[in-house]
Design a protein around this motif. Structure first.
Motif, PDB file in Angstrom:
ATOM      1  N   ALA A   1      40.338  24.766  17.220  1.00  0.00           N
ATOM      2  CA  ALA A   1      41.789  24.917  17.025  1.00  0.00           C
ATOM      3  C   ALA A   1      42.456  23.553  16.868  1.00  0.00           C
ATOM      4  O   ALA A   1      43.339  23.372  16.018  1.00  0.00           O
ATOM      5  CB  ALA A   1      42.400  25.679  18.192  1.00  0.00           C
ATOM      6  N   ALA A   2      42.035  22.585  17.684  1.00  0.00           N
ATOM      7  CA  ALA A   2      42.598  21.238  17.582  1.00  0.00           C
ATOM      8  C   ALA A   2      42.226  20.596  16.245  1.00  0.00           C
ATOM      9  O   ALA A   2      43.035  19.883  15.639  1.00  0.00           O
ATOM     10  CB  ALA A   2      42.110  20.371  18.739  1.00  0.00           C
ATOM     11  N   PHE A   3      40.998  20.856  15.782  1.00  0.00           N
ATOM     12  CA  PHE A   3      40.564  20.316  14.491  1.00  0.00           C
ATOM     13  C   PHE A   3      41.443  20.859  13.368  1.00  0.00           C
ATOM     14  O   PHE A   3      41.919  20.107  12.512  1.00  0.00           O
ATOM     15  CB  PHE A   3      39.096  20.689  14.259  1.00  0.00           C
ATOM     16  CG  PHE A   3      38.524  20.135  12.991  1.00  0.00           C
ATOM     17  CD1 PHE A   3      38.138  18.799  12.904  1.00  0.00           C
ATOM     18  CD2 PHE A   3      38.360  20.945  11.872  1.00  0.00           C
ATOM     19  CE1 PHE A   3      37.599  18.283  11.733  1.00  0.00           C
ATOM     20  CE2 PHE A   3      37.825  20.439  10.699  1.00  0.00           C
ATOM     21  CZ  PHE A   3      37.452  19.104  10.633  1.00  0.00           C
ATOM     22  N   ASP A   4      41.688  22.158  13.376  1.00  0.00           N
ATOM     23  CA  ASP A   4      42.537  22.766  12.346  1.00  0.00           C
ATOM     24  C   ASP A   4      43.984  22.290  12.460  1.00  0.00           C
ATOM     25  O   ASP A   4      44.672  22.114  11.442  1.00  0.00           O
ATOM     26  CB  ASP A   4      42.469  24.292  12.437  1.00  0.00           C
ATOM     27  CG  ASP A   4      41.142  24.844  11.946  1.00  0.00           C
ATOM     28  OD1 ASP A   4      40.469  24.146  11.156  1.00  0.00           O
ATOM     29  OD2 ASP A   4      40.782  25.969  12.341  1.00  0.00           O
ATOM     30  N   ALA A   5      44.442  22.086  13.690  1.00  0.00           N
ATOM     31  CA  ALA A   5      45.812  21.586  13.875  1.00  0.00           C
ATOM     32  C   ALA A   5      45.963  20.181  13.298  1.00  0.00           C
ATOM     33  O   ALA A   5      46.999  19.834  12.721  1.00  0.00           O
ATOM     34  CB  ALA A   5      46.167  21.592  15.362  1.00  0.00           C
ATOM     35  N   ALA A   6      44.909  19.360  13.450  1.00  0.00           N
ATOM     36  CA  ALA A   6      44.946  18.013  12.881  1.00  0.00           C
ATOM     37  C   ALA A   6      44.992  18.070  11.358  1.00  0.00           C
ATOM     38  O   ALA A   6      45.704  17.286  10.721  1.00  0.00           O
ATOM     39  CB  ALA A   6      43.722  17.223  13.347  1.00  0.00           C
ATOM     40  N   LEU A   7      44.251  19.003  10.756  1.00  0.00           N
ATOM     41  CA  LEU A   7      44.305  19.167   9.302  1.00  0.00           C
ATOM     42  C   LEU A   7      45.690  19.636   8.858  1.00  0.00           C
ATOM     43  O   LEU A   7      46.195  19.209   7.819  1.00  0.00           O
ATOM     44  CB  LEU A   7      43.249  20.172   8.847  1.00  0.00           C
ATOM     45  CG  LEU A   7      41.784  19.772   9.017  1.00  0.00           C
ATOM     46  CD1 LEU A   7      40.872  20.914   8.562  1.00  0.00           C
ATOM     47  CD2 LEU A   7      41.469  18.510   8.234  1.00  0.00           C
ATOM     48  N   ALA A   8      46.289  20.506   9.647  1.00  0.00           N
ATOM     49  CA  ALA A   8      47.605  21.039   9.299  1.00  0.00           C
ATOM     50  C   ALA A   8      48.648  19.934   9.220  1.00  0.00           C
ATOM     51  O   ALA A   8      49.586  20.014   8.415  1.00  0.00           O
ATOM     52  CB  ALA A   8      48.028  22.099  10.316  1.00  0.00           C
ATOM     53  N   ARG A   9      48.490  18.874  10.016  1.00  0.00           N
ATOM     54  CA  ARG A   9      49.438  17.752   9.955  1.00  0.00           C
ATOM     55  C   ARG A   9      49.429  17.096   8.584  1.00  0.00           C
ATOM     56  O   ARG A   9      50.419  16.509   8.154  1.00  0.00           O
ATOM     57  CB  ARG A   9      49.112  16.705  11.015  1.00  0.00           C
ATOM     58  CG  ARG A   9      49.326  17.133  12.445  1.00  0.00           C
ATOM     59  CD  ARG A   9      49.334  15.930  13.360  1.00  0.00           C
ATOM     60  NE  ARG A   9      50.498  15.086  13.108  1.00  0.00           N
ATOM     61  CZ  ARG A   9      50.603  13.816  13.470  1.00  0.00           C
ATOM     62  NH1 ARG A   9      49.591  13.223  14.073  1.00  0.00           N
ATOM     63  NH2 ARG A   9      51.690  13.127  13.220  1.00  0.00           N
ATOM     64  N   ARG A  10      48.298  17.199   7.898  1.00  0.00           N
ATOM     65  CA  ARG A  10      48.180  16.640   6.548  1.00  0.00           C
ATOM     66  C   ARG A  10      48.423  17.688   5.467  1.00  0.00           C
ATOM     67  O   ARG A  10      48.216  17.417   4.278  1.00  0.00           O
ATOM     68  CB  ARG A  10      46.794  16.034   6.357  1.00  0.00           C
ATOM     69  CG  ARG A  10      46.531  14.735   7.147  1.00  0.00           C
ATOM     70  CD  ARG A  10      45.197  14.190   6.741  1.00  0.00           C
ATOM     71  NE  ARG A  10      44.767  12.974   7.400  1.00  0.00           N
ATOM     72  CZ  ARG A  10      44.895  11.743   6.886  1.00  0.00           C
ATOM     73  NH1 ARG A  10      45.509  11.574   5.735  1.00  0.00           N
ATOM     74  NH2 ARG A  10      44.422  10.687   7.540  1.00  0.00           N
ATOM     75  N   GLY A  11      48.807  18.889   5.882  1.00  0.00           N
ATOM     76  CA  GLY A  11      49.061  19.949   4.917  1.00  0.00           C
ATOM     77  C   GLY A  11      47.807  20.602   4.377  1.00  0.00           C
ATOM     78  O   GLY A  11      47.809  21.148   3.275  1.00  0.00           O
ATOM     79  N   ILE A  12      46.711  20.568   5.158  1.00  0.00           N
ATOM     80  CA  ILE A  12      45.430  21.125   4.729  1.00  0.00           C
ATOM     81  C   ILE A  12      45.136  22.412   5.492  1.00  0.00           C
ATOM     82  O   ILE A  12      45.372  22.490   6.701  1.00  0.00           O
ATOM     83  CB  ILE A  12      44.300  20.101   4.940  1.00  0.00           C
ATOM     84  CG1 ILE A  12      44.570  18.848   4.087  1.00  0.00           C
ATOM     85  CG2 ILE A  12      42.939  20.686   4.602  1.00  0.00           C
ATOM     86  CD1 ILE A  12      43.595  17.735   4.334  1.00  0.00           C
ATOM     87  N   ALA A  13      44.636  23.404   4.793  1.00  0.00           N
ATOM     88  CA  ALA A  13      44.343  24.707   5.395  1.00  0.00           C
ATOM     89  C   ALA A  13      43.231  24.589   6.434  1.00  0.00           C
ATOM     90  O   ALA A  13      42.400  23.672   6.375  1.00  0.00           O
ATOM     91  CB  ALA A  13      43.944  25.694   4.301  1.00  0.00           C
TER      92      ALA A  13
END
Length: 422
Positions: free
Chosen positions: A12-24
């Protein structure tokens, strides 16, 4: 490259970090390949254990005169099954790597949120925006009027986005590069290196330029790549290397031409020499420990700022937001210089801490003074600074109403005592 253990530990933290860059979200796909690989490897190990046991059983049966045909058939079947599992595991690992290698670095928590450069944060400004008593010209207007900047000949020789400098402007460009290099080596503790301008796939991959940015690079017919910046060969010093901690930090600098295809920049900065296929730059690279990298980032940025201050330019430090931070960087400071001719701020240096992102891709590690095992290095890179853009800034900042250009005091000794171009 990302650590698969970190993805497993907190998807979940990994995906949240991607979301900061606008990545799915990507963790589910990555972990599915990871599970397939691990399952195949476990099954392979179990079958290998059974084969080892069968070998002992066959040996015992032969000593006792027994029939070993069934055991030998089972061993052959296990061998074939193990080969298939090895193929399955290798394919899953390739798919996992393909997913991971195109995902950008995890951002530092302090990086400002935001989708693009409009969310970047100005941290401080040095100097006041100059107010000239006349309408300032842009660098290409000054250079062409002096007869020392020739775009037509460059286009005839090589095509668009090249420049020919002549006479005093060519000398001024050379003086800028030499002076910056001397400053960084004599006062900032960097070691000068003369490096190859061509690199192989492994180094381009390790410094996160491949595979994602292949279109931004120039490739030779024998499969090498022209360097987009000296960051690539300098950081490559750490590839497949274990460095003693006592030798860190390793600070390197080089003055090299840089080559970029400028893919996707059609229509941007078509006039002048702001965005070129070939340009000179002084690059700074630091290879260090995780504990030192935060301060090294600040130190490196101050070294670049010193260049601009000593040239008498007006500049500011900008903290890039999530959407504007480069692929390999955990955090980046841009230095922007004021161009009177453009009446605009333009980037002249970018200093980034990639942490262990590049080191994992290139297997660069260090041996701690205390404790067991080897640890991935942290790598940092920064422009110290882009020579062509420094030339532009000097031309526009030091221009006179008659079109002549004053030479900054720090450069006059290298220019043979010359004080003005005109």
């Amino acid at each position: 490259m990302h650590d698969i253990r970190a993805v497993r530990a907190d998807p979940a933290a990994f995906d949240a970090a991607l979301a900061r860059r606008g990545i799915a979200p990507a963790s589910a796909a990555i972990l599915a390949r990871d599970e397939a690989r691990r399952t195949a490897q476990t099954a392979q190990q179990e079958k290998q254990a059974r084969r080892n046991a069968i070998a002992k059983e066959i040996g015992m049966a032969k000593r006792q005169g027994g029939d070993t045909a069934a055991l030998e058939a089972e061993a052959i079947a296990l061998r074939d099954e193990m080969a298939a599992l090895e193929t399955t595991a290798a394919e899953a690992e390739r798919e996992q790597t393909a997913l991971l290698e195109v995902l950008p670095n995890t951002l530092d928590p302090e990086v400002p949120d935001g989708a693009d450069e409009t969310a970047n944060v100005v941290l401080h400004q040095h100097g006041e925006i100059p107010s000239l008593a006349f309408q300032p010209k842009q660098h290409f207007e000054l250079g062409e009027a002096l007869g020392l900047m020739d775009f037509a000949t460059a286009t005839k020789i090589a095509g668009a986005r090249f420049t020919v400098l002549k006479g005093a402007l060519a000398q001024l460009e050379r003086a800028l590069g030499q002076w910056m290099l001397a400053l960084h080596t004599e006062e900032h503790g960097y070691t000068e290196a003369s490096v190859p301008l061509l690199v192989n796939d492994a180094v381009a991959y390790g410094t996160d330029k491949l595979p994602k940015f292949a279109d931004d690079l120039f490739r030779t017919t024998d499969g090498r790549w022209l360097i987009p910046t000296a960051e690539v060969p300098l950081t490559g010093f750490a590839m497949d290397t274990i460095i003693p901690e006592a030798d860190l930090p390793m600070r390197l600098t080089a003055l090299t031409p840089c080559f970029r295809s400028e893919a996707g920049s059609a229509g941007r900065d078509t006039r002048g020499m702001l965005r070129q296929h070939q340009f000179w730059k002084v690059e700074m690279v630091t290879i260090t420990t995780p504990e030192q990298s935060v301060e090294e980032h600040e130190r490196m940025t101050r070294c670049a700022e010193r260049v601009l201050t000593d040239l008498g330019l007006t500049w500011r430090r900008v903290f890039l937001c999530a959407g504007d931070t480069g692929f390999g960087a955990a955090r980046t400071y841009d230095l922007e210089v004021w161009l009177p001719g453009q009446q605009a701020w333009r980037e002249i240096s970018s200093c980034s801490n990639t942490r262990d992102f590049q080191a994992r891709r290139m297997n660069g590690r260090f041996k701690p003074k205390e404790g067991k095992g080897n640890v991935f290095l942290h790598t940092l890179n920064g422009s110290g600074v882009a020579v062509g853009r420094a030339l532009i800034a000097v031309m526009e900042t030091y221009q006179n109403e008659d079109g002549s250009i004053r030479i900054p005091a720090v450069l006059q000794p290298i220019m043979g005592g010359r004080e003005k171009i005109g």
